[in-house]
Write a protein that holds these residues in place. Structure first.
Motif, PDB file in Angstrom:
ATOM      1  N   ALA A  70       0.846  -1.206   0.000  1.00  0.00           N
ATOM      2  CA  ALA A  70       0.000   0.000   0.000  1.00  0.00           C
ATOM      3  C   ALA A  70       0.879   1.253   0.000  1.00  0.00           C
ATOM      4  O   ALA A  70       2.005   1.238   0.499  1.00  0.00           O
ATOM      5  CB  ALA A  70      -0.895   0.016   1.236  1.00  0.00           C
ATOM      6  N   ARG A  71       0.331   2.321  -0.582  1.00  0.00           N
ATOM      7  CA  ARG A  71       0.951   3.642  -0.410  1.00  0.00           C
ATOM      8  C   ARG A  71       0.536   4.121   0.984  1.00  0.00           C
ATOM      9  O   ARG A  71      -0.627   3.989   1.357  1.00  0.00           O
ATOM     10  CB  ARG A  71       0.456   4.625  -1.474  1.00  0.00           C
ATOM     11  CG  ARG A  71       0.845   4.187  -2.882  1.00  0.00           C
ATOM     12  CD  ARG A  71       0.708   5.291  -3.901  1.00  0.00           C
ATOM     13  NE  ARG A  71      -0.579   5.935  -3.934  1.00  0.00           N
ATOM     14  CZ  ARG A  71      -1.657   5.441  -4.560  1.00  0.00           C
ATOM     15  NH1 ARG A  71      -1.593   4.244  -5.127  1.00  0.00           N
ATOM     16  NH2 ARG A  71      -2.798   6.086  -4.594  1.00  0.00           N
ATOM     17  N   THR A  72       1.491   4.635   1.763  1.00  0.00           N
ATOM     18  CA  THR A  72       1.176   4.985   3.156  1.00  0.00           C
ATOM     19  C   THR A  72       1.418   6.470   3.395  1.00  0.00           C
ATOM     20  O   THR A  72       2.419   7.030   2.928  1.00  0.00           O
ATOM     21  CB  THR A  72       2.075   4.159   4.116  1.00  0.00           C
ATOM     22  OG1 THR A  72       3.445   4.370   3.752  1.00  0.00           O
ATOM     23  CG2 THR A  72       1.733   2.667   4.034  1.00  0.00           C
ATOM     24  N   VAL A  73       0.500   7.086   4.137  1.00  0.00           N
ATOM     25  CA  VAL A  73       0.629   8.519   4.442  1.00  0.00           C
ATOM     26  C   VAL A  73       0.213   8.749   5.891  1.00  0.00           C
ATOM     27  O   VAL A  73      -0.763   8.167   6.378  1.00  0.00           O
ATOM     28  CB  VAL A  73      -0.223   9.384   3.486  1.00  0.00           C
ATOM     29  CG1 VAL A  73      -1.683   8.974   3.468  1.00  0.00           C
ATOM     30  CG2 VAL A  73      -0.082  10.872   3.802  1.00  0.00           C
ATOM     31  N   GLU A  74       1.002   9.570   6.578  1.00  0.00           N
ATOM     32  CA  GLU A  74       0.700   9.912   7.975  1.00  0.00           C
ATOM     33  C   GLU A  74       0.298  11.379   8.042  1.00  0.00           C
ATOM     34  O   GLU A  74       1.031  12.246   7.534  1.00  0.00           O
ATOM     35  CB  GLU A  74       1.926   9.669   8.868  1.00  0.00           C
ATOM     36  CG  GLU A  74       1.667   9.968  10.339  1.00  0.00           C
ATOM     37  CD  GLU A  74       2.904   9.741  11.205  1.00  0.00           C
ATOM     38  OE1 GLU A  74       3.936  10.411  11.002  1.00  0.00           O
ATOM     39  OE2 GLU A  74       2.835   8.858  12.081  1.00  0.00           O
ATOM     40  N   LEU A  75      -0.879  11.632   8.619  1.00  0.00           N
ATOM     41  CA  LEU A  75      -1.344  13.021   8.771  1.00  0.00           C
ATOM     42  C   LEU A  75      -1.412  13.295  10.265  1.00  0.00           C
ATOM     43  O   LEU A  75      -2.212  12.686  10.991  1.00  0.00           O
ATOM     44  CB  LEU A  75      -2.725  13.204   8.129  1.00  0.00           C
ATOM     45  CG  LEU A  75      -2.782  12.926   6.623  1.00  0.00           C
ATOM     46  CD1 LEU A  75      -3.320  11.534   6.346  1.00  0.00           C
ATOM     47  CD2 LEU A  75      -3.671  13.938   5.909  1.00  0.00           C
TER      48      LEU A  75
END
Ligand code: APR
Length: 230
Positions: free
Chosen positions: A192-197
């Motif tokens: 998966a493409r992972t992003v932390e906000l």
């Protein structure tokens, strides 16, 4: 259609006036978690534990979703079943914002559980040791929230969803409590493409391919607009 799995933590509800746990002034700076968020603490002093959750339940009942919760509801409305929210929060704000596809891995403040027979029902605003289970009558009623040392809910389903996610986002969580703290690394390992906000770097930041730093009420709507291509 891309599958999106979103993990949320206390930080997404901070701008709705609900305290986080580990920030300055957070809940775990006011209470010892051993006293109010463990089975042992409940056995030792159930009155204190009910008071703690009654106060949180009253506060959550008054809280309103902020632009971050509303943005996730827009995302779910646009993409339907391809969006799953896995929340560590027990405040019910995702549902108040209109989300339906929500897994509560730490339970819910507005649910009660009988420690005797396992019956679950909608919790009254105020719970006490005097309450009796409507199913078995036992005076063994507790908040239906997951305490430290207990198994989070829905883990089999969450593992399957992480394996199939195209995008995994973590919003407002310090990455200090497992198993949720490992979800970014797991989703990334599955491709998966992972992003932390988050307001700032978390303990799990290095597991994410991308980071968006800022208050959730700003960075989450911007991220959702990007995902929707608006
Ligand atoms: N916008 C975005 N992120 C924020 C904001 C905000 N306005 N305010 C705080 N944060 C971030 C903090 O930087 C921190 O990384 O939210 C995170 C809050 O971390 P915690 O207080 O540890 O909350 P959480 O990660 O949800 O805790 C996980 O621990 O005690 C258990 O069961 C409890 O579900 C909880 C779990």
């Amino acid at each position: 259609m891309e599958k999106i799995v979103i993990l949320t933590g206390a930080g997404i509800s901070a701008e709705s006036g609900l305290g986080t746990f580990r920030d300055e002034g957070g809940l775990w700076t006011q209470y010892a978690l051993e006293d109010v968020a463990t089975p042992e603490g409940f056995a030792r002093d159930p009155v204190l534990v009910h008071e703690f959750y009654n106060a949180r339940r009253a506060h959550a009942a008054e809280a309103v979703p902020n632009p971050a919760h509303l943005a996730l509801a827009r995302l779910e409305e646009a993409l339907g079943g391809e969006v799953l929210i896995v929340t560590q929060n027990v405040d019910g704000l995702h549902e108040k914002a209109g989300c339906r596809n929500v897994l509560h891995m730490h339970g819910q403040l507005d649910r009660a559980l009988c420690a005797g027979c396992g019956h679950r029902w909608e919790a009254p605003l105020e719970m006490s040791v005097e309450d009796a289970c409507p199913a078995c009558g036992a005076r063994a009623v507790r908040p239906d929230v997951v305490w430290f040392g207990e198994m989070p809910y829905h883990m089999d389903r969450i593992d399957r969803e992480l394996a199939e996610a195209d995008i995994f986002a973590a919003i407002g969580t310090s990455g200090q409590v497992y198993p949720a703290a490992a979800f970014g690394q797991m989703a990334g390992a599955y491709g998966a493409r992972t992003v932390e906000l988050n307001l700032e770097r978390s303990a799990a930041s290095e597991d994410f391919g991308e980071m968006r730093h800022g208050p959730a009420s700003k960075v989450v709507p911007a991220w959702v607009e990007e995902v929707l291509g608006v």
